[in-house]
Design a protein around this motif. Structure first.
Motif, PDB file in Angstrom:
ATOM      1  N   THR A  28       0.815  -1.217   0.000  1.00 39.07           N
ATOM      2  CA  THR A  28       0.000   0.000   0.000  1.00 39.07           C
ATOM      3  C   THR A  28       0.849   1.268   0.000  1.00 39.07           C
ATOM      4  OG1 THR A  28      -0.081  -0.023   2.414  1.00 39.07           O
ATOM      5  CG2 THR A  28      -1.892  -1.121   1.274  1.00 39.07           C
ATOM      6  N   SER A  29       2.172   1.100  -0.083  1.00 35.62           N
ATOM      7  CA  SER A  29       3.028   2.273   0.133  1.00 35.62           C
ATOM      8  C   SER A  29       2.822   3.364  -0.912  1.00 35.62           C
ATOM      9  CB  SER A  29       4.503   1.847   0.176  1.00 35.62           C
ATOM     10  OG  SER A  29       4.808   1.099  -0.990  1.00 35.62           O
ATOM     11  N   ALA A  30       2.626   2.956  -2.175  1.00 37.90           N
ATOM     12  CA  ALA A  30       2.457   3.977  -3.222  1.00 37.90           C
ATOM     13  C   ALA A  30       1.150   4.742  -3.028  1.00 37.90           C
ATOM     14  CB  ALA A  30       2.486   3.323  -4.594  1.00 37.90           C
TER      15      ALA A  30
ATOM     16  N   ALA B 114      -7.984  -4.678   0.501  1.00 44.64           N
ATOM     17  CA  ALA B 114      -7.255  -3.531   1.052  1.00 44.64           C
ATOM     18  C   ALA B 114      -8.217  -2.356   1.168  1.00 44.64           C
ATOM     19  CB  ALA B 114      -6.072  -3.154   0.166  1.00 44.64           C
ATOM     20  N   ALA B 115      -7.840  -1.404   2.027  1.00 41.79           N
ATOM     21  CA  ALA B 115      -8.702  -0.250   2.244  1.00 41.79           C
ATOM     22  C   ALA B 115      -7.869   1.015   2.185  1.00 41.79           C
ATOM     23  CB  ALA B 115      -9.380  -0.364   3.610  1.00 41.79           C
ATOM     24  N   VAL B 116      -8.461   2.062   1.593  1.00 41.62           N
ATOM     25  CA  VAL B 116      -7.806   3.367   1.556  1.00 41.62           C
ATOM     26  C   VAL B 116      -8.738   4.373   2.201  1.00 41.62           C
ATOM     27  CG1 VAL B 116      -6.989   5.243   0.076  1.00 41.62           C
ATOM     28  CG2 VAL B 116      -6.553   2.881  -0.565  1.00 41.62           C
ATOM     29  N   VAL B 117      -8.159   5.268   2.970  1.00 43.38           N
ATOM     30  CA  VAL B 117      -8.937   6.338   3.580  1.00 43.38           C
ATOM     31  C   VAL B 117      -8.319   7.656   3.133  1.00 43.38           C
ATOM     32  CG1 VAL B 117      -9.717   7.342   5.741  1.00 43.38           C
ATOM     33  CG2 VAL B 117      -9.457   4.866   5.535  1.00 43.38           C
ATOM     34  N   ALA B 118      -9.172   8.537   2.574  1.00 42.25           N
ATOM     35  CA  ALA B 118      -8.645   9.797   2.041  1.00 42.25           C
ATOM     36  C   ALA B 118      -9.605  10.928   2.367  1.00 42.25           C
ATOM     37  CB  ALA B 118      -8.441   9.685   0.533  1.00 42.25           C
TER      38      ALA B 118
ATOM     39  N   ILE C 224      -2.397   0.592  -5.253  1.00 41.35           N
ATOM     40  CA  ILE C 224      -2.106  -0.539  -4.359  1.00 41.35           C
ATOM     41  C   ILE C 224      -1.745  -1.748  -5.216  1.00 41.35           C
ATOM     42  CG2 ILE C 224      -3.080  -2.105  -2.624  1.00 41.35           C
ATOM     43  CD1 ILE C 224      -4.917   0.154  -1.770  1.00 41.35           C
ATOM     44  N   THR C 225      -0.668  -2.400  -4.833  1.00 39.87           N
ATOM     45  CA  THR C 225      -0.248  -3.578  -5.585  1.00 39.87           C
ATOM     46  C   THR C 225      -0.520  -4.825  -4.758  1.00 39.87           C
ATOM     47  OG1 THR C 225       1.568  -2.210  -6.356  1.00 39.87           O
ATOM     48  CG2 THR C 225       1.670  -4.554  -6.887  1.00 39.87           C
TER      49      THR C 225
END
Lengths: 793, 175, 275
Positions: free
Chosen positions: A60-62, A117-121, A134-135
């Motif tokens: 998730t780093s990128a 995976a989850a992204v919070v923005a 995300i890879t």
């Protein structure tokens, strides 16, 4: 309507227009995504593009360096957030297999749409944009799509379970009696039906917003849910947040149909991330996510066998199901086939009965309750099979039904599978439906077309149904291993100004509880329904409840409201008697006032009593101030609504196109609080059931990809596809509750699918077509006709 | 652009869809989103008096346009538009989610064809999905509204004193 | 669903649109009604860097009588085609079929030019323009050129338009004779599973085109030739799918499409012959 005299406006039985409507008609209604929450972060979920894949790694780093991104997590990153896996509240057998299911998959993704995976923005756009960064390194595993293939254990969905079978459940009270019946039968029928998967498709997709109070430790979880009360319990258990710190609010909810009767990953993700990030977190579901990551309905292969004597009277029904659980067990997934398991003999007296269900995991979206949940499947099987039996015996489908109906005089009727049907009058509903549709004329027209060799075939399909709703009593649910009760709670308060407040544990999402509960209370208190306030869907103001599903709300929750009103009125009477210096038994209540029998001048309006109860200046000894009563009602039995629907179709031989030209529904849900709302429930149910017969199917390819994931491909019908319906009712009150009511939320869906399919098969029978899978698309019909022709040549 | 008679000016990202401009920038959350594929019609608004799906119009495309949303249909005095009134009278809504889009589609339909047949109503609403009502009462409401002259009723002016008939009760006292 | 980010510019004239296109090449896309492009962008199946909005070019919205033919501005909306008296009288098949595209909201935004330039084989209007033997007018940096409809549709979603060309006008001959458009679908607002446009010449011949029977809208040449050779309607219709390789999807297998094509062509010819 059958009532000879229309009830006064606003009283029980009248066609009161809904109190809910002005807000909904003007855009004032607030659904979850309408709530303004300053500073809220937006969640987006990365979902597996594979039906089955090992997750080797998630990077998730990128994503973290994308604009606006606050945090990004893999399933493994969040494991510490969970006190327990996601809940399944219906372990139907002690040895049921239930794989651990977490809000994000950790090592294996088990269906297309499984969150990885989850992204919070800061904005929804930024969260969605960042998903592409995300890879995930997947090792693709073989998909398990077909149910019979799943049952073979060729490929295991969950390797650790050692099998794809979750459970086998049997209901076979007297196996020898079944064997004897089949051995001695003059006619037998053996049919195989496929219940295709359906996508419930509420118009509002799911949405969640969690607002934390980081210092106080409280969380408010707003969710488009049918079950705020159950969600509150489960949210606490799953995240480890004490139940006392979680408040769940279901604001306006845009339809559910069972799909919002669940505890979902995104609800728990928003809650856990709000805790972790100490900021509000919200999520709105996109339509393709709704197709993939909200539960689907049906998904069964049914084998039904009937044994009958020479007259076509049923001797036994034997059913074997293969049921598709999907990748995981959601809240009540395993129980759904069982809800039909008691009803595969339908409205017919059946001396011997056997039912078994094998439930299997597949690499597809989990299944769970969808409008009717188990009963549409059962009704479909028995009603299609009864038509097959009629063809074998050589009698009209209406006649085979008449010969087998449970006799009206035998209610309450103890069924062979072990239920007690509360009340019924099946021939009356059939007769009325046949009369309304013009059955004899239709059969004559059908005969004319057939003898003239016309290629637009007329088909008439009958479906007589009974269903069980209002799951109860709680101790019976215990015997089914259901981990909740069947009761419902209500509080009724008469406020100082004599307005009335009702707190209900039901959680409406279109049914009109505000109107119906107001009518029940107003009718009893002699006030106007608009003077009643109904509070629901918020665990802070309505702490007790079992929520809304399974056509339970009126017979269970409405009864609780009714009884609480009675109890308040009893207390008011005590106060009035005290102040009027009369004995309680000498008081009568009418027109909104208590008066002393025989001395009408000695009277006291309820409004005065309410104010007296509030000031408490002069109450009888031992009476507490205020007028309020709470009732928790646990009914003695299910209720058993029934009816007959008749569908008339035209089938174009050349193209296979089907047109539904007429539809008649006669339903009996006991006494009706508001016939306008009853009809609305029936209309909507019919449309959904017809849609299963003709249009809708969650189609998966052999790799487990959902091909019908949008409303362009999943064919929810529009007004242009459907006719107006003829609806009517008979009224056979239920003896199990004081209002004599039953449920009606699912009846239309239960009855209509087999009515339409029986009509289609009836239309095609001269061409030699006796079976057809759903949905009966033009191509399927054309293929069936072609096959039948080849079979004959 | 003008929305419900009020003029607004905002700098927006080109990719902002009209529906999100209405909902998130102007706070007009009555217009709903129900799909990703221009199928469901929940987001229907009037653009220069004609129904459009605001999920498939960029906000920048509507620059300078006159937009009417569900919030702009009833009169400022709280009187419902005759189409809204007919929906209520005939129980043409249940969960209410498709309702704003459906009502706006009906408004456009009746302005173009004030006295449609049942078939014309059904096909005129082919762009709007409803999962609750089975459409029966929606069609009934539209025919009733048409008969009451709703096609020529002004927008944002309410029913000018009309009262619901039958068992209707005024006011939304609930919740 | 939210499209990926892009730049946006509004063209004040057709010339400006063309010059913007030639500046930006493949990166740029024209936006008219947006009802083909925006859905793809929302699903992120299309991610143009620049949208050139031509939606305001009122100069390209018209239906004109040009003597031997009718000229239709590329930005004329489906709704306007339906309600054009001129079109209803002179080319009724086009007006009628425009009323079958999508749903009312789509017809309020979608344009004939957008529909043709998108080149979707499942679209209604391309097949009608093809059956009518229409001509398309494109404007590019080197000026204007005309392209016969029969040469316009090149492959799946691929047309003869160059990336820097703007479709400006559609010319169709007046067709007051017999005609028919047969659309077969499962829901009224869906794309055609198969569609057939037929325009009769009054002398027993007809131009026939097919929707969703291949990668592009197609002329049913085998049917047309059979009719020209004196075949009966039924006989001619039986050639509807000759040599075609129709697509397979959730609604129809290739076999079923072939069958539908023969049925619908027959119906179209029958109706065109009696109208």
């Amino acid at each position: 309507m059958s009532a000879t005299q229309a009830p006064a406006a606003g009283t029980v039985g009248s066609r009161l227009t809904r109190l809910e409507d002005p807000a909904l008609l003007t855009g004032e209604g607030r659904y979850v995504d309408d709530l303004a929450v300053p500073g809220a972060l937006h969640l987006a979920v990365l979902r597996s593009p594979y039906a089955h894949a090992r997750i080797r790694s998630v990077d998730t780093s990128a994503a973290l360096s994308q604009p606006g991104v606050v945090a990004a997590f893999s399933g493994a990153d969040l494991q510490q957030e969970w006190a327990s896996p996601m809940p399944c509240a219906w372990p139907v057998t002690p040895d049921m297999k239930n794989p651990p299911h977490y809000p994000l998959a950790v090592d294996t993704a088990c269906y297309v749409g499984d969150g990885v995976a989850a992204v919070v923005a800061e904005t929804a756009e930024q969260a969605q944009d960042a998903l592409a960064s995300i890879t995930v390194d997947y090792e693709e595993l073989p998909a398990v799509v077909d149910l019979e293939d799943a049952a073979s254990d060729r490929v295991l969905v969950h390797e650790s379970l050692g099998t794809n079978t979750s459970y086998v459940w049997e209901l076979n009270p007297d196996p020898e009696a079944v064997e004897r019946a089949f051995a001695g039968a003059a006619h037998t029928v053996s049919e195989r039906y496929v219940q295709q998967r359906l996508i419930p498709s509420a118009m509002e997709t799911r949405g969640v917003c969690v607002v934390p109070q980081p210092y106080g430790g409280e969380y408010t979880l707003y969710s488009a849910t049918q079950i705020p009360h159950i969600l509150k319990i489960m949210a606490g258990l799953t995240t480890g947040i004490p139940e006392s710190k979680v408040r769940v609010v279901a604001p306006e909810v845009g339809g559910g149909f069972g799909s919002k009767l669940n505890v979902y990953a995104e609800e728990l993700l928003c809650l856990a991330l709000a805790r972790r990030l100490r900021r509000p977190v919200r999520w709105r579901e996109e339509r393709t996510e709704n197709a993939q990551a909200t539960i689907q309905g049906r998904g069964q292969v049914q084998r039904i066998e009937l044994a009958a004597d020479s007259e076509g009277k049923l001797m036994a029904v034997r059913v074997k199901l293969l049921a598709d659980m999907g990748a995981y067990l959601q809240l009540v997934t395993p129980g759904i086939p069982l809800l039909g398991g008691f009803l595969y003999h339908g409205v017919y007296h059946t001396p011997a009965y056997s039912f078994s269900c094998q439930s299997v995991f597949t690499t597809k979206t989990p299944t769970d309750a969808y409008r009717g949940a188990g009963r549409p499947e059962a009704t479909y099987a028995i009603e299609r099979a009864m038509d097959a039996l009629a063809r074998k015996v050589g009698v009209d489908p209406a006649e085979i039904r008449r010969r087998n109906f449970i006799p009206t005089e035998s209610f309450p009727y103890g069924s062979t599978p072990g239920l007690v049907f509360d009340s019924g009058n099946y021939p009356a509903a059939l007769d009325k439906a046949l009369q309304l549709v013009g059955y004899e004329e239709l059969r004559a027209e059908q005969a004319r077309r057939r003898s003239a060799g016309e290629t637009k075939h007329l088909g008439i399909g009958i479906s007589s149904y009974v269903e069980m709703c209002g799951l109860a009593p709680s101790r019976v649910l215990a015997s089914l291993n259901y981990s909740a009760g069947g009761w419902e709670a209500a509080t009724v308060r008469i406020l100082p100004t004599s307005k009335v407040q009702v707190v209900t544990g039901t959680s409406p999402h279109g049914q009109g509880h505000v109107t119906s509960w107001s009518m029940i209370v107003a009718d009893k208190l002699g006030i106007s329904p608009e003077d009643v306030e109904v509070i629901h869907g918020d665990t802070a103001s309505s702490p007790h409840g079992m929520d809304t599903y399974g056509s339970r709300s009126l017979s269970v929750g409405g009864t609780a409201v009714y009884l609480a009103t009675e109890r308040v009125l009893d207390k008011a009477k005590r106060i009035a008697a005290h102040q009027l210096e009369a004995a309680e038994e000498d008081l009568e209540f009418s027109g909104g006032a208590f008066s002393v029998r025989g001395s009408p001048e000695r009277s006291m309006p309820l409004a005065t009593v309410a104010f007296e109860a509030f000031t408490a200046h002069n109450l009888p000894e031992g009476t507490e101030p205020t007028l309020e009563a709470s009732v928790t009602w646990d009914p003695p039995n299910f209720t058993f609504p029934f009816g007959t629907h008749v569908a008339v179709v035209e089938v174009e031989e050349e193209t296979g196109r089907i047109e539904l030209v007429k539809y008649v529904a006669v339903d009996d849900c006991g006494n009706q609080v508001n016939p306008l709302l009853v009809e609305g429930q029936v209309h909507g149910g019919i449309a959904q059931g017809v849609a299963q017969a003709l249009w809708e199917e969650a189609v998966y390819d052999k790799d487990g990809n959902l091909l019908s994931a949008t409303l362009a491909d999943y064919l929810v019908p529009a007004a242009s596809e459907l006719p107006s319906y003829v609806t009517d009712s008979t009224v056979t009150p239920s003896p199990t509750n004081p209002m004599g009511v039953k449920g009606v939320g699912e009846a239309g869906t239960i009855a209509s699918t087999p009515a339409v399919m029986n009509a289609v098969v009836d239309a095609l029978s001269p061409l030699g077509v006796t079976d057809l899978d759903m949905p009966a698309s033009p191509m399927r019909v054309w293929e069936a006709i072609s096959r039948a022709r080849q079979g004959r040549n | 652009m003008t929305v419900n008679g009020k003029t607004y000016e905002h700098e927006v990202e080109p990719r902002l869809l009209l529906v999100y401009y209405l909902r998130e920038v102007l706070g007009l959350t009555g217009t709903n989103v129900g799909c990703d594929t221009t199928s469901c019609g929940a987001c229907t608004v009037l653009l220069n008096g004609e129904s459009v799906k605001s999920c498939t119009v960029l906000a920048v495309q509507a620059d300078g346009a006159d937009i009417t949303t569900i919030e702009g249909l009833a009169g400022p005095d709280g009187k419902l538009h005759p189409i809204q009134e007919a929906f209520r009278e005939h129980h043409a809504l249940q969960c209410g989610y498709c309702t704003p889009g459906m009502v706006m589609a009906v408004t456009s339909l009746l302005r173009e064809n004030p006295h449609p047949s049942e078939d014309q109503v059904r096909f005129g609403l082919e762009g709007n999905l409803c999962r609750c009502t089975g459409y029966h009462n929606i069609v009934k409401a539209v025919l009733a509204a048409a008969a009451a002259g709703a096609g020529s009723a002004p927008i944002g002016a309410g029913t000018a004193g009309a009262v619901p008939t039958g068992g209707a009760v005024a006011g939304g006292g609930a919740r | 669903m939210i499209p990926a980010a892009f730049d946006y510019t509004r063209a004040g004239s057709a010339e400006e649109a063309v010059s913007l296109l030639s500046q930006h090449g493949d990166e740029a896309k024209l936006l008219a009604g947006g009802h083909s492009l925006l859905p793809l962008m929302k699903l992120r199946l299309a991610t143009p860097a620049l949208l050139v909005d031509v939606g305001r070019l009122g100069e390209l919205s018209y239906v004109r009588d040009e003597g031997d033919h009718i000229a239709i501005g590329a930005l004329t909306r489906h709704h306007d085609l339906v309600h054009s008296d001129l079109l209803r009288q002179q080319v009724p098949i086009l007006s009628h079929t425009a009323g079958l595209v999508g749903d009312p909201q789509v017809r309020h935004r979608g344009t004939i030019g957008g529909s043709l330039a998108h080149g979707d084989p499942a679209s209604d209007l391309p097949a009608v323009v093809l059956a009518l033997g229409g001509t398309l007018v494109a404007r590019g940096p080197r000026g204007e050129r005309t392209i016969p409809a029969t040469e316009f549709f090149r492959g799946f979603l691929e047309t003869a338009l160059a990336p820097d060309e703007l479709l400006t006008e559609i010319r169709v001959p007046k067709a007051g004779g017999g005609w028919s458009y047969q659309k077969f679908n499962r829901r009224a607002f869906d794309w055609a599973i198969v569609g057939v446009a037929a325009v009769a010449d009054g002398g027993g011949r007809a131009a026939v085109s097919l929707v969703n029977m291949g990668p592009t809208p197609l002329r049913a040449t085998a049917v047309e030739e059979a009719l020209a050779g004196g075949a009966s309607v039924a006989e001619a219709a039986s050639h509807a799918a000759d040599g075609l390789d129709p697509p397979s999807d959730l609604n129809a297998s290739p076999e079923y499409r072939r069958h539908l094509a023969t049925v619908l062509v027959r119906r179209a010819l029958e109706e065109a012959g009696t109208r």
